[in-house]
Design an enzyme around this catalytic site. Structure first.
Site, PDB file in Angstrom:
ATOM      1  N   SER A  40       0.870  -1.178   0.000  1.00  0.00           N
ATOM      2  CA  SER A  40       0.000   0.000   0.000  1.00  0.00           C
ATOM      3  C   SER A  40       0.905   1.225   0.000  1.00  0.00           C
ATOM      4  O   SER A  40       2.086   1.134   0.369  1.00  0.00           O
ATOM      5  CB  SER A  40      -0.840  -0.008   1.284  1.00  0.00           C
ATOM      6  OG  SER A  40      -1.436   1.255   1.516  1.00  0.00           O
TER       7      SER A  40
ATOM      8  N   TYR B 264      -2.385  -0.861  10.576  1.00  0.00           N
ATOM      9  CA  TYR B 264      -2.294  -1.045   9.120  1.00  0.00           C
ATOM     10  C   TYR B 264      -0.954  -0.535   8.601  1.00  0.00           C
ATOM     11  O   TYR B 264      -0.270  -1.210   7.822  1.00  0.00           O
ATOM     12  CB  TYR B 264      -3.461  -0.302   8.458  1.00  0.00           C
ATOM     13  CG  TYR B 264      -3.629  -0.541   6.975  1.00  0.00           C
ATOM     14  CD1 TYR B 264      -4.404  -1.600   6.495  1.00  0.00           C
ATOM     15  CD2 TYR B 264      -3.034   0.302   6.043  1.00  0.00           C
ATOM     16  CE1 TYR B 264      -4.579  -1.807   5.134  1.00  0.00           C
ATOM     17  CE2 TYR B 264      -3.197   0.098   4.677  1.00  0.00           C
ATOM     18  CZ  TYR B 264      -3.971  -0.955   4.225  1.00  0.00           C
ATOM     19  OH  TYR B 264      -4.139  -1.153   2.872  1.00  0.00           O
TER      20      TYR B 264
HETATM   21  P1  NAD Z   1     -11.529  -6.272   0.258  1.00  0.00           P
HETATM   22  O1  NAD Z   1     -12.132  -6.182   1.606  1.00  0.00           O
HETATM   23  O2  NAD Z   1     -12.387  -6.001  -0.949  1.00  0.00           O
HETATM   24  O3  NAD Z   1     -10.821  -7.698   0.075  1.00  0.00           O
HETATM   25  C1  NAD Z   1     -10.084  -8.292   1.108  1.00  0.00           C
HETATM   26  C2  NAD Z   1      -9.976  -9.771   0.864  1.00  0.00           C
HETATM   27  O4  NAD Z   1      -9.274 -10.362   1.963  1.00  0.00           O
HETATM   28  C3  NAD Z   1     -11.333 -10.464   0.792  1.00  0.00           C
HETATM   29  O5  NAD Z   1     -11.310 -11.490  -0.174  1.00  0.00           O
HETATM   30  C4  NAD Z   1     -11.482 -11.057   2.186  1.00  0.00           C
HETATM   31  O6  NAD Z   1     -12.336 -12.195   2.238  1.00  0.00           O
HETATM   32  C5  NAD Z   1     -10.047 -11.445   2.468  1.00  0.00           C
HETATM   33  N1  NAD Z   1      -9.804 -11.654   3.898  1.00  0.00           N
HETATM   34  C6  NAD Z   1      -9.980 -10.797   4.932  1.00  0.00           C
HETATM   35  N2  NAD Z   1      -9.700 -11.411   6.099  1.00  0.00           N
HETATM   36  C7  NAD Z   1      -9.334 -12.675   5.797  1.00  0.00           C
HETATM   37  C8  NAD Z   1      -8.942 -13.814   6.550  1.00  0.00           C
HETATM   38  N3  NAD Z   1      -8.860 -13.773   7.892  1.00  0.00           N
HETATM   39  N4  NAD Z   1      -8.652 -14.950   5.894  1.00  0.00           N
HETATM   40  C9  NAD Z   1      -8.743 -15.025   4.546  1.00  0.00           C
HETATM   41  N5  NAD Z   1      -9.108 -13.999   3.782  1.00  0.00           N
HETATM   42  C10 NAD Z   1      -9.402 -12.840   4.393  1.00  0.00           C
HETATM   43  O7  NAD Z   1     -10.291  -5.257   0.297  1.00  0.00           O
HETATM   44  P2  NAD Z   1      -9.321  -4.698  -0.855  1.00  0.00           P
HETATM   45  O8  NAD Z   1      -9.477  -3.237  -0.809  1.00  0.00           O
HETATM   46  O9  NAD Z   1      -9.499  -5.431  -2.146  1.00  0.00           O
HETATM   47  O10 NAD Z   1      -7.904  -5.069  -0.226  1.00  0.00           O
HETATM   48  C11 NAD Z   1      -7.029  -6.063  -0.759  1.00  0.00           C
HETATM   49  C12 NAD Z   1      -5.594  -5.726  -0.389  1.00  0.00           C
HETATM   50  O11 NAD Z   1      -5.237  -4.476  -1.018  1.00  0.00           O
HETATM   51  C13 NAD Z   1      -5.378  -5.507   1.115  1.00  0.00           C
HETATM   52  O12 NAD Z   1      -4.128  -6.055   1.502  1.00  0.00           O
HETATM   53  C14 NAD Z   1      -5.345  -3.994   1.254  1.00  0.00           C
HETATM   54  O13 NAD Z   1      -4.592  -3.577   2.363  1.00  0.00           O
HETATM   55  C15 NAD Z   1      -4.674  -3.605  -0.055  1.00  0.00           C
HETATM   56  N6  NAD Z   1      -4.900  -2.208  -0.452  1.00  0.00           N
HETATM   57  C16 NAD Z   1      -6.170  -1.722  -0.683  1.00  0.00           C
HETATM   58  C17 NAD Z   1      -6.337  -0.387  -1.059  1.00  0.00           C
HETATM   59  C18 NAD Z   1      -7.701   0.200  -1.343  1.00  0.00           C
HETATM   60  O14 NAD Z   1      -7.798   1.425  -1.508  1.00  0.00           O
HETATM   61  N7  NAD Z   1      -8.758  -0.577  -1.437  1.00  0.00           N
HETATM   62  C19 NAD Z   1      -5.216   0.437  -1.191  1.00  0.00           C
HETATM   63  C20 NAD Z   1      -3.934  -0.095  -0.937  1.00  0.00           C
HETATM   64  C21 NAD Z   1      -3.792  -1.426  -0.579  1.00  0.00           C
END
Ligand code: NAD
Length: 265
Positions: free
Chosen positions: A147, A160
């Site tokens: 991130s 985080y």
């Molecule tokens: P999201 O909530 O849409 O997806 C998260 C995924 O992780 C889901 O499939 C969920 O089921 C899974 N998950 C959560 N807890 C879990 C567990 N205990 N066991 C197994 N699976 C689990 O979120 P996202 O925004 O797609 O995030 C995905 C990654 O991208 C994360 O690491 C997040 O930190 C990173 N990220 C997101 C953003 C953003 O703006 N959305 C920005 C930078 C980084």
């Protein structure tokens, strides 16, 4: 090499791929021809629907494993089952992640533990189990989903930011260890992406602040993102497909920003 499906015959594991970024990246890898192991939480019928849709649309094998990213034994089994099913493991994308926003003095201890486990330690467990298979093959691509918060901080996101900075250290250390085995280890550092998680915050924030949805997006969510535009799934997919390609072979130990200029400030 098939130009349409350059990853034909490759096997990819993406944690947290039942939603958001992980699902989009799984789909991109499937469309490039890779067989996919999905993982993540969610409604079983919906996950099965995703699995069969990806299989049908991309003509690859798509499997699902329900490992909980807080459980090291389950993660080890996820990696072992992926290798068993496909006979190889080429691409590992530790992507699962959660967020909790709170001042440090009120930060719930169980949220700290869960964020460190899911956003950092699960990547360690995936990589630890995947590297022996990748070394045997003489090929591997590890792409951690970090991130902008792996590079800079924001207030009220201590767990985080700590976990993502930790993931940066893990990425670089592993990159040095595996560099002579045909394996690379990098991290993608996105700014804000409009995933279901982020989308759900817009309406309530607009209501709480008495401003429009558009104002929430540009003045609150994207305050730090100079483009004032969300990073798109296709843009993340493009970077991932480059990293896993032969052209990406010399990119190793890199923290790749894709954040509209956020971390240039
Ligand atoms: P999201 O909530 O849409 O997806 C998260 C995924 O992780 C889901 O499939 C969920 O089921 C899974 N998950 C959560 N807890 C879990 C567990 N205990 N066991 C197994 N699976 C689990 O979120 P996202 O925004 O797609 O995030 C995905 C990654 O991208 C994360 O690491 C997040 O930190 C990173 N990220 C997101 C953003 C953003 O703006 N959305 C920005 C930078 C980084």
């Amino acid at each position: 090499m098939d130009r349409q499906q350059p990853l034909l015959g490759r096997a990819a594991l993406i944690t947290g791929s039942t939603s958001g970024i992980g699902l989009a990246l799984a789909e991109a890898l499937a469309s490039a021809g890779a067989n996919i192991m999905l993982n993540g939480l969610g409604d079983r019928d919906e996950i099965e629907h995703i699995r069969t849709r990806l299989t049908r649309e991309h003509r690859v094998t798509v499997l699902y494993h329900d490992a909980d990213m807080t459980q090291p034994d389950e993660i080890a089994d996820l990696v072992a089952q992926t290798h068993k099913a496909f006979g190889r493991l080429d691409i590992a994308v530790p992507n699962a992640g959660i967020q909790h926003v709170s001042s440090i003095e009120d930060f719930p201890v169980e949220k700290w533990d869960a964020i460190l486990a899911i956003n950092l330690s699960s990547a360690f467990h995936v990589i630890r189990a995947a590297v022996p298979f990748m070394k045997d093959q003489g090929f591997g691509r590890i792409v951690n989903m970090a991130s902008a918060h792996a590079l800079v901080a924001s207030p009220f996101k201590s767990a985080y930011v700590a976990a993502k900075h930790g993931l940066a250290g893990l990425t670089k250390s592993v990159a040095l260890e595996i560099a002579q085995h045909g394996i690379t280890c990098n991290a993608i550092c996105p700014g804000y992406v409009k995933t279901p998680l982020v989308e759900a915050q817009i309406g309530p924030t607009a209501k709480a602040r008495g401003i429009t949805d558009e104002a929430v997006i540009s003045e609150v969510l994207l305050a730090v993102q100079p483009t004032k535009a969300f990073v798109q799934y296709e843009q993340l997919a493009g970077l991932l497909l480059y990293l896993v390609s032969d052209a990406g072979a010399s990119v190793n130990g890199a923290m790749l920003s894709i954040d509209g200029g956020w971390t240039a400030q």
